[in-house]
Design a protein around this motif. Structure first.
Motif, mmCIF file in Angstrom:
data_model
loop_
_atom_site.group_PDB
_atom_site.id
_atom_site.type_symbol
_atom_site.label_atom_id
_atom_site.label_comp_id
_atom_site.label_asym_id
_atom_site.label_seq_id
_atom_site.Cartn_x
_atom_site.Cartn_y
_atom_site.Cartn_z
ATOM 1 N N ARG A 71 1.126 -7.082 -7.088
ATOM 2 C CA ARG A 71 0.624 -6.084 -8.033
ATOM 3 C C ARG A 71 -0.797 -6.401 -8.475
ATOM 4 O O ARG A 71 -1.581 -5.507 -8.748
ATOM 5 C CB ARG A 71 1.520 -6.024 -9.277
ATOM 6 C CG ARG A 71 2.845 -5.389 -8.998
ATOM 7 C CD ARG A 71 3.621 -5.222 -10.265
ATOM 8 N NE ARG A 71 4.920 -4.643 -9.949
ATOM 9 C CZ ARG A 71 5.673 -4.035 -10.808
ATOM 10 N NH1 ARG A 71 5.287 -3.925 -12.058
ATOM 11 N NH2 ARG A 71 6.828 -3.545 -10.448
ATOM 12 N N CYS A 118 -2.159 -6.411 -0.482
ATOM 13 C CA CYS A 118 -1.392 -6.941 0.650
ATOM 14 C C CYS A 118 -2.139 -8.074 1.334
ATOM 15 O O CYS A 118 -3.358 -8.017 1.513
ATOM 16 C CB CYS A 118 -1.145 -5.852 1.696
ATOM 17 S SG CYS A 118 -0.272 -4.437 1.089
ATOM 18 N N SER A 149 2.915 -2.266 -5.631
ATOM 19 C CA SER A 149 2.240 -3.499 -5.203
ATOM 20 C C SER A 149 1.221 -3.180 -4.118
ATOM 21 O O SER A 149 1.471 -3.371 -2.927
ATOM 22 C CB SER A 149 3.271 -4.495 -4.676
ATOM 23 O OG SER A 149 4.261 -4.739 -5.640
ATOM 24 N N PRO A 150 0.030 -2.720 -4.506
ATOM 25 C CA PRO A 150 -0.940 -2.279 -3.503
ATOM 26 C C PRO A 150 -1.722 -3.400 -2.809
ATOM 27 O O PRO A 150 -2.277 -3.186 -1.746
ATOM 28 C CB PRO A 150 -1.888 -1.394 -4.307
ATOM 29 C CG PRO A 150 -1.830 -1.945 -5.688
ATOM 30 C CD PRO A 150 -0.417 -2.431 -5.863
ATOM 31 N N ILE A 179 2.014 -7.124 7.665
ATOM 32 C CA ILE A 179 1.937 -7.368 6.231
ATOM 33 C C ILE A 179 2.875 -8.524 5.910
ATOM 34 O O ILE A 179 4.069 -8.462 6.174
ATOM 35 C CB ILE A 179 2.308 -6.115 5.427
ATOM 36 C CG1 ILE A 179 1.280 -5.012 5.675
ATOM 37 C CG2 ILE A 179 2.401 -6.442 3.942
ATOM 38 C CD1 ILE A 179 1.584 -3.705 4.978
ATOM 39 N N MET A 184 5.501 5.627 2.476
ATOM 40 C CA MET A 184 5.374 4.498 1.592
ATOM 41 C C MET A 184 6.380 4.662 0.454
ATOM 42 O O MET A 184 6.421 5.699 -0.191
ATOM 43 C CB MET A 184 3.936 4.426 1.077
ATOM 44 C CG MET A 184 3.702 3.337 0.077
ATOM 45 S SD MET A 184 1.988 3.186 -0.408
ATOM 46 C CE MET A 184 1.494 1.895 0.688
ATOM 47 N N THR A 185 7.164 3.635 0.224
ATOM 48 C CA THR A 185 8.179 3.703 -0.812
ATOM 49 C C THR A 185 7.566 3.481 -2.193
ATOM 50 O O THR A 185 6.425 3.033 -2.329
ATOM 51 C CB THR A 185 9.267 2.641 -0.578
ATOM 52 O OG1 THR A 185 8.679 1.348 -0.738
ATOM 53 C CG2 THR A 185 9.890 2.770 0.802
ATOM 54 N N LEU A 218 8.416 1.251 -4.365
ATOM 55 C CA LEU A 218 8.204 -0.181 -4.559
ATOM 56 C C LEU A 218 6.888 -0.639 -3.929
ATOM 57 O O LEU A 218 6.163 -1.454 -4.503
ATOM 58 C CB LEU A 218 9.375 -0.966 -3.975
ATOM 59 C CG LEU A 218 9.335 -2.473 -4.170
ATOM 60 C CD1 LEU A 218 9.358 -2.820 -5.651
ATOM 61 C CD2 LEU A 218 10.505 -3.123 -3.473
ATOM 62 N N GLU A 219 6.566 -0.111 -2.753
ATOM 63 C CA GLU A 219 5.305 -0.461 -2.090
ATOM 64 C C GLU A 219 4.105 0.077 -2.870
ATOM 65 O O GLU A 219 3.046 -0.540 -2.889
ATOM 66 C CB GLU A 219 5.300 0.070 -0.665
ATOM 67 C CG GLU A 219 6.274 -0.661 0.246
ATOM 68 C CD GLU A 219 6.409 -0.008 1.603
ATOM 69 O OE1 GLU A 219 6.075 1.186 1.734
ATOM 70 O OE2 GLU A 219 6.875 -0.683 2.530
ATOM 71 N N LYS A 220 4.262 1.219 -3.516
ATOM 72 C CA LYS A 220 3.171 1.775 -4.315
ATOM 73 C C LYS A 220 2.886 0.915 -5.542
ATOM 74 O O LYS A 220 1.755 0.873 -6.023
ATOM 75 C CB LYS A 220 3.515 3.190 -4.769
ATOM 76 C CG LYS A 220 3.478 4.208 -3.664
ATOM 77 C CD LYS A 220 3.822 5.579 -4.204
ATOM 78 C CE LYS A 220 3.864 6.602 -3.097
ATOM 79 N NZ LYS A 220 4.222 7.925 -3.589
ATOM 80 N N ARG A 264 3.179 -8.590 -0.537
ATOM 81 C CA ARG A 264 2.581 -7.570 -1.394
ATOM 82 C C ARG A 264 2.554 -8.082 -2.832
ATOM 83 O O ARG A 264 3.466 -8.791 -3.265
ATOM 84 C CB ARG A 264 3.395 -6.288 -1.357
ATOM 85 C CG ARG A 264 3.334 -5.566 -0.051
ATOM 86 C CD ARG A 264 4.138 -4.263 -0.147
ATOM 87 N NE ARG A 264 3.839 -3.411 0.967
ATOM 88 C CZ ARG A 264 2.827 -2.539 1.006
ATOM 89 N NH1 ARG A 264 2.066 -2.393 -0.031
ATOM 90 N NH2 ARG A 264 2.609 -1.821 2.070
ATOM 91 N N ASN A 301 -4.033 -1.619 -0.243
ATOM 92 C CA ASN A 301 -3.371 -0.601 0.566
ATOM 93 C C ASN A 301 -2.987 0.583 -0.318
ATOM 94 O O ASN A 301 -2.022 0.525 -1.065
ATOM 95 C CB ASN A 301 -2.132 -1.200 1.226
ATOM 96 C CG ASN A 301 -1.464 -0.263 2.189
ATOM 97 O OD1 ASN A 301 -1.979 0.798 2.497
ATOM 98 N ND2 ASN A 301 -0.304 -0.646 2.664
#
Length: 66
Positions: free
Chosen positions: A28, A11, A8-9, A23, A1-2, A4-6, A26, A54
């Protein structure tokens, strides 16, 4: 998980046949995700979507839990 993905959890996930999913977007904040989910359900009524939180655990995080 990058990283940036962290950030915006929340989904929106499109549910597909044969236990597959995708998905779609995403967010925030949960309120933003819920509003977008409502729009998607109105625009594409024949497709199943769901909202998930997520939290991806890194491999090293899993090793410390054991």
């Amino acid at each position: 998980m990058t990283y940036l993905e962290k950030l915006s959890p929340w989904c929106i996930v499109r549910l597909k046949p044969n236990m597959q999913n995708q998905i779609v977007a995403r967010f925030r904040r949960r309120s933003d995700a819920e509003a977008h989910l409502q729009v998607l359900c109105r625009l594409i009524p024949g497709v199943s979507f769901t909202l998930v939180f997520n939290v991806g655990l890194e491999q090293q995080d899993l090793n410390t839990v054991k």
